[in-house]
Design an enzyme around this catalytic site. Structure first.
Site, short mmCIF file in Angstrom:
data_model
loop_
_atom_site.label_atom_id
_atom_site.label_comp_id
_atom_site.label_asym_id
_atom_site.label_seq_id
_atom_site.Cartn_x
_atom_site.Cartn_y
_atom_site.Cartn_z
CB SER A 145 47.51 -31.40 5.37
OG SER A 145 48.00 -30.10 5.11
CE1 TYR A 158 49.94 -32.18 10.43
CE2 TYR A 158 50.23 -31.40 8.18
CZ TYR A 158 49.40 -31.72 9.23
OH TYR A 158 48.04 -31.57 9.10
CE LYS A 162 47.61 -35.05 8.92
NZ LYS A 162 46.41 -35.71 9.48
#
Length: 259
Positions: A145, A158, A162
């Protein structure tokens, strides 16, 4: 080039919906045999498989929780038994964090997201490496992302997970290129999926994602097909000399005023 992946066995985690479904359909359209992984939504996975098989492709759905390594191992065994040895992995499955600040996020949430986005995919990769090394060509593509570089507020669990996966993939690319394995990262921005719609409603007080399209490059929000196209390039012969790279798929970024 509809058949450039003929003969390859692909596993797409989180392949039942959104970006994962778009990738699964694209790989099948180019000739790959596709294992569609899902965690909960068996019906959605079945829909993707049916779409592929109705178009003349080969596909099957497989259930596992990325945070439960035993079920991941069972999935790998089931895929190999049903479809053959996996030589192409797209690690896409994931879960959003709860949207709290670092100060207000429990350590258990950090642990959970790391397990789903980092340790689960790493366990899967390690489990598949012997077969990938034996393949004529092995590919690993991790879907990450743009939050990794943007580090937006209220996204730390998150984003951290990642980021950790990205570092592991870049390291793996150097370690495994002598074995014919390419490992790359595709990092989309906001994508027109259910998760993207939820994000827009949360940030913009109930607005629809489609209401913002004028603020995005080329007049539309990134589609799952746009992400799938980047993946398809990396794993094709055209991407055979590319490894350890991170491709951002966001049209150069939206108008910064909207986020």
């Amino acid at each position: 080039m509809p058949n450039r992946l003929t003969g390859r066995i692909a596993l797409v985690t989180g392949g039942s919906r959104g970006v994962g479904a778009g990738i699964a359909l694209r790989l099948a359209r180019e000739g790959a045999c596709v294992a569609v992984h899902y965690q909960r939504d068996a019906n959605a996975a079945s829909d993707v498989v049916e779409h592929i098989t109705d178009s003349g492709g080969t596909s099957a759905a497989f259930q596992a929780s990325m945070g439960d390594f035993d079920t991941v191992d069972q999935m790998c065994d089931a895929v190999s038994e049903r479809l053959g040895a996996i030589d192409l992995l797209v690690s896409n499955a994931g879960s959003a964090s709860r949207g709290n600040t670092v100060a207000n996020t429990s350590l258990s949430e950090f642990d959970q997201l790391l397990r789903i986005h980092t340790f689960g995919p790493l366990h899967l990769i390690r489990r598949l490496l012997p077969g990938l090394r034996q393949a004529v060509r092995g590919d690993i593509v991790a879907i990450s992302s743009t939050t990794v570089t943007e580090a937006p507020a209220n996204s730390a669990p998150y984003t951290m997970a990642k980021a950790a996966l990205e570092v592991a993939i870049r390291t793996l690319a150097r370690e495994e290129r002598g074995n014919g394995i390419r490992a790359n990262i595709v990092a989309p921005g906001l994508v027109d999926t259910d998760m993207g719609s939820r994000l827009v409603r949360a940030v913009h007080g109930g607005q629809k994602l489609s209401d913002l399209k004028a603020h995005f490059p080329f007049g539309h929000v990134c589609q799952p097909e746009d992400v799938a196209a980047a993946v398809a390039f990396l794993i094709s012969e055209d991407g055979s000399y590319i490894t350890g790279q991170r491709i951002v798929v966001d049209g150069g970024g939206p108008d910064p005023a909207i986020f």
